[in-house]
Design a protein around this motif. Structure first.
Motif, mmCIF file in Angstrom:
data_model
loop_
_atom_site.group_PDB
_atom_site.id
_atom_site.type_symbol
_atom_site.label_atom_id
_atom_site.label_comp_id
_atom_site.label_asym_id
_atom_site.label_seq_id
_atom_site.Cartn_x
_atom_site.Cartn_y
_atom_site.Cartn_z
ATOM 1 N N GLU A 1 3.755 1.053 11.898
ATOM 2 C CA GLU A 1 3.883 2.701 11.890
ATOM 3 C C GLU A 1 2.525 3.133 11.622
ATOM 4 O O GLU A 1 2.223 4.283 12.168
ATOM 5 N N LEU A 2 1.586 2.558 11.163
ATOM 6 C CA LEU A 2 0.201 3.144 10.786
ATOM 7 C C LEU A 2 -0.505 3.274 12.093
ATOM 8 O O LEU A 2 -0.980 4.205 12.468
ATOM 9 N N LYS A 3 -0.254 2.104 12.923
ATOM 10 C CA LYS A 3 -1.192 2.124 14.285
ATOM 11 C C LYS A 3 -0.457 3.387 15.116
ATOM 12 O O LYS A 3 -1.356 4.182 15.695
ATOM 13 N N ASP A 4 0.817 3.703 15.093
ATOM 14 C CA ASP A 4 1.285 4.590 15.795
ATOM 15 C C ASP A 4 1.008 5.969 15.289
ATOM 16 O O ASP A 4 0.964 6.867 16.157
ATOM 17 N N LEU A 5 0.858 6.066 13.923
ATOM 18 C CA LEU A 5 0.562 7.370 13.466
ATOM 19 C C LEU A 5 -1.103 7.758 13.759
ATOM 20 O O LEU A 5 -1.372 8.956 13.988
ATOM 21 N N LEU A 6 -1.824 6.557 13.559
ATOM 22 C CA LEU A 6 -3.301 6.728 13.843
ATOM 23 C C LEU A 6 -3.602 7.150 15.399
ATOM 24 O O LEU A 6 -4.499 7.795 15.727
ATOM 25 N N HIS A 63 -3.619 1.874 3.250
ATOM 26 C CA HIS A 63 -3.407 0.476 2.546
ATOM 27 C C HIS A 63 -3.717 0.447 0.957
ATOM 28 O O HIS A 63 -2.977 -0.146 0.382
ATOM 29 N N ALA A 64 -4.416 1.436 0.639
ATOM 30 C CA ALA A 64 -4.656 1.553 -0.714
ATOM 31 C C ALA A 64 -3.420 2.203 -1.336
ATOM 32 O O ALA A 64 -2.919 1.821 -2.580
ATOM 33 N N LEU A 65 -2.770 3.204 -0.568
ATOM 34 C CA LEU A 65 -1.417 3.580 -0.914
ATOM 35 C C LEU A 65 -0.193 2.369 -1.357
ATOM 36 O O LEU A 65 0.539 2.601 -2.222
ATOM 37 N N ARG A 66 -0.256 1.580 -0.128
ATOM 38 C CA ARG A 66 0.830 0.705 -0.292
ATOM 39 C C ARG A 66 0.567 -0.318 -1.241
ATOM 40 O O ARG A 66 1.306 -0.776 -2.063
ATOM 41 N N LEU A 69 4.745 7.360 5.875
ATOM 42 C CA LEU A 69 4.452 6.211 5.169
ATOM 43 C C LEU A 69 5.248 5.944 3.947
ATOM 44 O O LEU A 69 5.685 4.913 3.454
ATOM 45 N N HIS A 70 5.517 7.171 3.405
ATOM 46 C CA HIS A 70 6.368 7.146 2.079
ATOM 47 C C HIS A 70 7.746 6.792 2.435
ATOM 48 O O HIS A 70 8.307 5.909 1.777
ATOM 49 N N GLY A 71 8.285 6.888 3.707
ATOM 50 C CA GLY A 71 9.652 6.616 4.153
ATOM 51 C C GLY A 71 9.767 5.040 4.280
ATOM 52 O O GLY A 71 10.624 4.341 3.803
ATOM 53 N N VAL A 72 8.674 4.406 4.925
ATOM 54 C CA VAL A 72 8.518 3.170 5.045
ATOM 55 C C VAL A 72 8.456 2.330 3.449
ATOM 56 O O VAL A 72 9.188 1.366 3.479
ATOM 57 N N LEU A 73 7.616 2.981 2.784
ATOM 58 C CA LEU A 73 7.505 2.092 1.399
ATOM 59 C C LEU A 73 8.647 2.616 0.674
ATOM 60 O O LEU A 73 9.033 1.433 -0.131
ATOM 61 N N SER A 74 9.249 3.450 0.537
ATOM 62 C CA SER A 74 10.395 3.700 -0.106
ATOM 63 C C SER A 74 11.534 2.680 0.218
ATOM 64 O O SER A 74 12.252 2.195 -0.555
ATOM 65 N N LEU A 75 11.828 2.541 1.488
ATOM 66 C CA LEU A 75 12.919 1.482 1.931
ATOM 67 C C LEU A 75 12.472 0.113 1.518
ATOM 68 O O LEU A 75 13.154 -0.701 1.320
#
Length: 216
Positions: A209-214, A94-97, A183-189
């Motif tokens: 996506e974050l939930k899936d990753l975690l 969340h800090a990154l986003r 996460l960068h893929g999602v953010l870039s798009l």
């Protein structure tokens, strides 16, 4: 004890002018991209001659390096501050986003299309490694990764320079790299406007996506 040395008026003026030059550079990047950055155009906006501006930056590449260094340092400091306040991997995400959404042009300067003919100095890579070290640490605890390493895990075990000096096992490095890349893929798009008009909430997609990753 001797007093700390204070800057001179000339040094303060130089710092102020360099900051103003960088502000104009960000405006140019927002309008036409980093590849169109022109020191002469910035000098004209500031009422200076081209040669006068070159007293503050040797050329386009030095200015771009300063902007990239500032961007990476801002990102590294943001994620480290989140980690130091107890943020887990989700908190780091969340800090990154939030950091990315705060200034998309800053984000794209370091994660977008490379500037033709530009090569970043080594210290840029070192700052980027600081960010990855925060991610690796967050992925290492309290996670208990599967001990059965695959082919890519074995490869990462001998190709870990991107993670700084963190002695994490290969599965943790793999998890950190997957987290970072997806996460960068999602953010870039999202920042590029690719989700505009698709009818869904990018913030909710990021959470999914974050939930899936975690994982569970």
């Amino acid at each position: 004890m001797p007093e700390a040395r204070t800057s001179t008026p000339r040094e303060r003026y130089r710092t102020q002018v360099r900051a103003e030059i960088k502000e104009h550079a960000w405006e140019q990047i927002a309008a036409a991209g980093a590849s169109a950055l022109s020191l002469n155009a910035i000098a004209k906006r500031m009422g200076m001659s081209g040669p006068a501006l070159y007293r503050y930056f040797d050329g386009r590449d030095e200015l771009i390096t300063e902007l990239i260094r500032d961007a990476y340092r801002s990102q590294a400091d943001t994620l480290r501050a989140a980690a130091e306040t107890g943020a887990d991997l989700a908190g780091i995400a969340h800090a990154l986003r939030a950091w990315a959404l705060d200034d998309p042009q800053r984000y794209f300067l370091i994660f977008g299309t490379p500037v033709p003919g530009y090569h970043a100095p080594e210290d840029i890579t070192e700052i980027a490694a600081e960010t990855m070290a925060v991610v690796v640490d967050a992925c290492a605890a309290p996670s208990s990764p599967d001990d059965s390493a695959g082919a890519f895990d074995a490869h990462l075990d001998t190709h870990r320079q991107w993670a700084g000096d963190r002695p994490a096992p290969a599965p943790v490095l793999h998890r950190a790299l997957s987290f970072w890349s997806r996460l960068h893929g999602v953010l870039s798009l999202e920042l590029a406007g690719q989700f505009t008009g698709m009818g869904f909430d990018p913030a909710l997609f990021f959470e999914a996506e974050l939930k899936d990753l975690l994982g569970p």
